[in-house]
Design a protein around this motif. Structure first.
Motif, PDB file in Angstrom:
ATOM      1  N   ILE A  51      42.177  33.788  46.424  1.00  0.00           N
ATOM      2  CA  ILE A  51      41.806  35.311  46.234  1.00  0.00           C
ATOM      3  C   ILE A  51      43.029  35.824  45.793  1.00  0.00           C
ATOM      4  N   ALA A  52      44.337  35.632  46.176  1.00  0.00           N
ATOM      5  CA  ALA A  52      45.419  36.614  45.872  1.00  0.00           C
ATOM      6  C   ALA A  52      45.757  36.219  44.317  1.00  0.00           C
ATOM      7  N   LEU A  53      45.492  34.737  43.920  1.00  0.00           N
ATOM      8  CA  LEU A  53      45.541  34.536  42.504  1.00  0.00           C
ATOM      9  C   LEU A  53      44.816  35.235  41.677  1.00  0.00           C
ATOM     10  N   LEU A  54      43.479  35.249  41.992  1.00  0.00           N
ATOM     11  CA  LEU A  54      42.480  35.935  41.220  1.00  0.00           C
ATOM     12  C   LEU A  54      43.033  37.599  41.203  1.00  0.00           C
ATOM     13  N   GLY A  55      43.374  38.255  42.381  1.00  0.00           N
ATOM     14  CA  GLY A  55      43.861  39.402  42.410  1.00  0.00           C
ATOM     15  C   GLY A  55      44.868  39.831  41.324  1.00  0.00           C
ATOM     16  N   VAL A  74      50.144  49.801  39.188  1.00  0.00           N
ATOM     17  CA  VAL A  74      49.808  48.427  39.062  1.00  0.00           C
ATOM     18  C   VAL A  74      50.999  47.593  39.417  1.00  0.00           C
ATOM     19  N   PRO A  75      52.149  47.861  39.196  1.00  0.00           N
ATOM     20  CA  PRO A  75      53.287  46.897  39.573  1.00  0.00           C
ATOM     21  C   PRO A  75      53.420  47.122  41.015  1.00  0.00           C
ATOM     22  N   ALA A 112      44.880  41.323  33.624  1.00  0.00           N
ATOM     23  CA  ALA A 112      43.588  41.714  32.707  1.00  0.00           C
ATOM     24  C   ALA A 112      43.587  43.545  32.758  1.00  0.00           C
ATOM     25  N   HIS A 113      43.689  44.017  33.861  1.00  0.00           N
ATOM     26  CA  HIS A 113      43.745  45.467  33.880  1.00  0.00           C
ATOM     27  C   HIS A 113      44.926  46.055  32.699  1.00  0.00           C
ATOM     28  N   ARG A 114      46.025  45.725  32.660  1.00  0.00           N
ATOM     29  CA  ARG A 114      46.932  45.999  31.869  1.00  0.00           C
ATOM     30  C   ARG A 114      46.761  45.748  30.472  1.00  0.00           C
TER      31      ARG A 114
END
Length: 649
Positions: free
Chosen positions: A610-614, A585-586, A620-622
């Motif tokens: 799009i990058a901000l959403l990524g 993730v990092p 959120a995943h973390r």
């Protein structure tokens, strides 16, 4: 400016086109090499996703060395351009870009990375910890730095490099006078890398305060760890100021804000104040770890305890406080008045006192010592006279009335480099050589290393001493050309010769790494220097868990006490060890930051969204991830220790 015109290079030249070809060929060669050797899986598992502080330190080190040569190439081109009167090697635009990128690369992307490399590798070992407090944040810190550096370094082949100086003063850095996207790169790339540095500061403060080995009180920490603690405290207080300033500058350039404009209520001096409120503490963010390195090396090779441990700690703390109250000396000539100038002149000269204390402490440590001349010790000894000259000229610049003569001349350039090169570069090379065997399991060649030292130290003096003379004679810095009648030619030619010597010294270091990698003995002990602090008490190579048994500390030189006084450093039995899992993730999140930065540089708003959403998806995943690490069973610890020679007692 038309959208596609933003991608154009402001000054197309054979040098730029050659760089494009070289970058493309290098990338193709790397991809082809990794594919041919089938190392993509290894690269992902062991390096790109690692959270091990030691490997992160090594990646910082590799990046710092690459940036050293990137910034060094700029320096050689500048010295070559000014070596002769009315030279036409570079045009004015290209020269402006080169001196801008030289400063940013050397300070933000080279020196900071070198410090983070040694801090990452050494500090957890010196305090007896198994890793840093937040391993994933540590990985995120590195990758934010790395992708920020990559974003900055593609500027000279896509869109053009920043050209408003490394300080990027407004209104020169505004859209009116810097119309290309170069300054956008400056604002956004440094912002991304600076975010990583701020995270590092928080991480290492927590690590040092909360993860020290039993018995290691604050006043028993090694001096490098002390310098790391104070440095990271400065980072936490100073870098938010830079973050705010860069955000305001970005808003001015991309969204028509008026924070730093000269019209509509803006204030260009606001940028100067915000920049130097960060910028002068930044000097000590670079210098204090260097002082810590010298405080490790000098006692080791003088075979004496560090003289005046408490006064050394006090001087570091005092320097950190004073570093925040001297910033106005960077613009004495800009009209703030005699009273303000006098106050900051006094604080500027006052900061020389704790620095002088450290110099005398090192000299007293050397006095009556059984000195062994090694490459790390040579850099430490060479640092003292050259740094003292640079520091004394700094006191001269600190006198506000006299500064009207020195300001914006080559005298200032000489002062700065004669502080930063011995104070930071010498220390980084000393630390690199000193801790190299612990990092890589073999020693760098001493003869080649000593040749490098003499080339670099003599080259430093030859390159920058003439600038004192030409500066006092009136040569302004940032001038890309001058007439023969000025008489500056001879001094600039001597400086160019010194720059070539410096370059030869750094090339020799590369050769030393190559030669030692091929031919140096791997049959070395875990303590080849007969050192004093805790990092030398573990094995070489260092296991993933650093210490099989948590050390018990009773002094600031715990390992020395265990060797000479019989102190039992590793009491207790082997136990199961908890370690963090690797994570991709990092790396992924930082790569998305790179995409976001590129989109903002060129105002590609859809890609930016799009990058901000990524980025938010990674966060959120973390947040919802259940990852509690893994445990190394006692049997595996015992097996590893037996293979490496058993726990040190």
């Amino acid at each position: 400016m038309d959208f596609f015109d933003r991608f154009a290079i402001p000054h197309p030249s054979p040098v730029i086109y050659a760089s494009m070809v070289a970058i493309t060929l290098t990338l193709v060669a790397i991809v082809a090499g990794v594919t041919y050797t089938k190392k993509w899986g290894y690269l992902w598992r062991e390096w790109l996703t690692t959270v091990d502080h030691k490997r992160i330190g090594m990646m910082y080190l590799i990046s710092a060395l690459l940036m050293l040569f990137r910034g060094g190439a700029d320096a050689i081109m500048m010295r070559a351009q000014t070596a002769l009167p009315e030279n036409t090697l570079l045009d004015s635009q290209h020269y402006n870009e080169i001196f801008t990128t030289h400063g940013v690369v050397m300070i933000i992307f080279m020196a900071m990375a070198f410090i983070m490399a040694l801090m990452n590798f050494v500090v957890p070992l010196q305090i007896g910890a198994r890793d840093v407090a937040f391993p994933r944040l540590n990985a995120l810190s590195f990758w934010l730095y790395f992708w920020g550096a990559m974003l900055f370094n593609i500027s000279f082949v896509i869109g053009g490099s920043p050209d408003a100086g490394w300080t990027s003063y407004f209104p020169l850095a505004g859209n009116e006078f810097s119309q290309s996207v170069g300054t956008n790169y400056y604002m956004i790339a440094i912002q991304i890398a600076g975010l990583g540095t701020l995270i590092t500061g928080i991480n290492f403060i927590v690590t040092i305060l909360k993860m020290r080995a039993p018995g290691m009180t604050l006043m028993k920490m090694p001096m490098f760890t002390w310098s790391a603690l104070i440095t990271n405290l400065i980072i936490v207080f100073a870098f938010p100021v830079l973050t705010v300033a860069l955000a305001m500058g970005t808003i001015d350039r991309l969204f028509g804000g008026n924070f730093f404009t000269t019209t509509d209520g803006g204030m260009d001096m606001l940028w100067a104040n915000l920049f130097w409120v960060w910028g002068h503490p930044e000097v000590y963010i670079l210098i204090l770890p260097a002082f810590g390195i010298y405080s490790e090396i000098i006692p080791t090779f003088a075979r004496r305890n560090l003289y005046g441990y408490k006064s050394m700690v006090a001087s570091i703390v005092l320097i950190s406080v004073l570093s925040f109250v001297v910033w106005v000396h960077h613009f004495f000539t800009m009209g703030q008045g005699a009273m303000v100038n006098s106050i900051f002149s006094i604080t500027t000269m006052a900061i020389a006192i704790p620095t002088g204390i450290k110099i005398f402490n090192w000299l007293f440590t050397l006095w009556k010592g059984k000195i062994t001349i090694t490459v790390p010790m040579l850099y430490s000894l060479g640092f003292i006279p050259i740094f003292t000259i640079g520091g004394v000229t700094g006191v001269m610049l600190g006198m506000s009335a006299a500064d009207y003569q020195y300001h914006n001349t080559m005298f200032l350039v000489a002062h700065f480099h004669l502080v930063i090169i011995p104070g930071v570069v010498f220390a980084m090379l000393a630390g690199l050589t000193y801790w190299w065997p612990k990092m890589f399991g073999f020693m760098l060649n001493e003869r080649i290393g000593k040749l490098s030292f003499w080339l670099i130290s003599i080259g430093t003096c030859v390159a920058f001493f003439p600038m004192f003379i030409s500066g006092l004679d009136g040569q302004a810095r940032r001038m890309y050309t001058y007439s023969e009648a000025t008489g500056f030619g001879i001094w600039n030619m001597i400086s160019f010769v010194g720059a070539i010597m410096l370059a030869a010294g750094f090339v020799t270091i590369v050769y030393n790494i190559y030669y030692s990698t091929r031919y140096a003995s791997r049959d070395i002990s875990s303590d080849p220097w007969d050192a004093r602090s805790l990092e030398w008490a573990t094995h070489t190579p260092v296991p993933d868990y650093n210490f099989a048994i948590t050390p018990q500390v009773n002094s600031s030189e715990a390992f020395w006490d265990s060797k000479k006084n019989g102190h039992k450093l590793f009491p207790g039995e082997y136990k199961e060890i908890h370690m963090p899992n690797n994570s991709g993730v990092p790396f992924i999140m930082s790569a998305i930051f790179f995409v976001l930065g590129f989109a903002l540089v060129f105002s590609i708003w859809i890609l930016a969204v799009i990058a901000l959403l990524g980025i938010f998806a990674c966060l959120a995943h973390r947040s919802f991830e259940q990852d509690h690490g893994y445990h190394i069973p006692v049997e595996e610890v015992k097996e590893t220790e037996e293979k490496l020679g058993g726990a040190r007692q």
